[in-house]
Design an enzyme around this catalytic site. Structure first.
Site, mmCIF file in Angstrom:
data_model
loop_
_atom_site.group_PDB
_atom_site.id
_atom_site.type_symbol
_atom_site.label_atom_id
_atom_site.label_comp_id
_atom_site.label_asym_id
_atom_site.label_seq_id
_atom_site.Cartn_x
_atom_site.Cartn_y
_atom_site.Cartn_z
ATOM 1 N N HIS A 107 -83.305 30.163 -35.740
ATOM 2 C CA HIS A 107 -81.853 30.341 -35.779
ATOM 3 C C HIS A 107 -81.160 29.257 -34.924
ATOM 4 C CE1 HIS A 107 -78.142 33.044 -35.505
ATOM 5 N NE2 HIS A 107 -77.932 32.152 -34.560
ATOM 6 N N GLU A 108 -81.668 29.047 -33.698
ATOM 7 C CA GLU A 108 -81.035 28.064 -32.796
ATOM 8 C C GLU A 108 -81.178 26.649 -33.337
ATOM 9 O OE1 GLU A 108 -79.159 29.491 -30.923
ATOM 10 O OE2 GLU A 108 -80.153 31.411 -30.727
ATOM 11 N N HIS A 137 -78.633 25.648 -35.799
ATOM 12 C CA HIS A 137 -77.342 25.242 -35.224
ATOM 13 C C HIS A 137 -77.257 23.714 -35.078
ATOM 14 C CE1 HIS A 137 -75.129 28.910 -34.344
ATOM 15 N NE2 HIS A 137 -76.182 29.462 -33.756
ATOM 16 N N CYS A 164 -75.321 36.376 -34.356
ATOM 17 C CA CYS A 164 -75.121 35.080 -33.711
ATOM 18 C C CYS A 164 -73.990 35.232 -32.693
ATOM 19 C CB CYS A 164 -74.733 34.058 -34.777
ATOM 20 S SG CYS A 164 -74.379 32.433 -34.100
ATOM 21 N N LEU A 165 -74.170 34.651 -31.505
ATOM 22 C CA LEU A 165 -73.130 34.754 -30.474
ATOM 23 C C LEU A 165 -71.840 34.056 -30.908
ATOM 24 C CD1 LEU A 165 -75.270 34.168 -27.255
ATOM 25 C CD2 LEU A 165 -74.353 36.340 -28.079
HETATM 26 NI NI NI Z 1 -76.312 31.541 -33.448
#
Ligand code: NI
Length: 180
Positions: free
Chosen positions: A136-137, A140, A94-95
């Site tokens: 994943h996004e 968030h 994850c960034l």
């Molecule tokens: Ni992420």
């Protein structure tokens, strides 16, 4: 479009619940365009608005890898319309948690719908890495990070490891400042 700073764990913006976007106005369009630039500069394949401090249901995904002539797509208020029953265990990162990776179970394929910045409905059938990225996004939006899918012991271990990594990074940055 300016590149925006990506927020890292443990910033509370990452655990906020996001809300839908009511109007796709200039502010939303500018945000989406900046997020595309930001995602590419960070070499990511997906980025969610909460990662740049905006608690809204907006994500960017780079579909270039899957669809011919494709590139970054903005999905506003996306929702899942169908999922594949099969699940896959693959490594992801994850960034907002740079430097850490873990194996996470995700659906192999998903269908999502949402709007793009031109208020056009977008429908995507994604599989493999991109299906993983969109799941994943969308996590968030609910303040869920990849390690929340793991057991408590593993999660706490990763959190400790991340704290250590961040500390080392700070020490390195201080050293660099002394040099120049
Ligand atoms: Ni992420």
């Amino acid at each position: 479009m300016p590149i925006i700073d990506i927020i890292c764990y443990p910033d509370p913006a990452l655990t906020n619940k996001c809300s839908p976007i009511e109007n796709i106005d200039d502010e939303v369009i500018d945000l989406a365009n900046s997020m595309v630039e930001t995602m590419y500069s960070a070499s990511g394949i997906g980025l969610a608005a909460p990662q740049v401090g905006v608690s809204k249901n907006l994500l960017i995904i780079d579909i270039g890898a899957q669809i011919e002539n494709g590139s970054a797509i903005t999905l506003i208020n996306p929702y899942v319309t169908a999922v594949d029953d099969s699940e896959v265990l693959e490594e992801e990162g994850c960034l907002s948690i740079p430097g850490l990776y873990a194996n996470v179970v995700r659906k192999e394929a998903v269908e999502v719908k949402g709007m793009d910045i031109n208020e056009k409905e977008v429908s995507l059938e994604l599989k493999g890495l991109l299906a993983r990225a969109v799941q994943h996004e969308m996590d968030h939006f609910n303040g869920v990070l990849f390690w929340d899918h793991l057991g408590k012991v593993k999660r706490n271990m990763l959190k400790q490891k991340f704290k250590k990594l961040q500390k080392e990074k700070l020490v390195e940055q201080k050293k660099l400042k002394k040099l120049c």
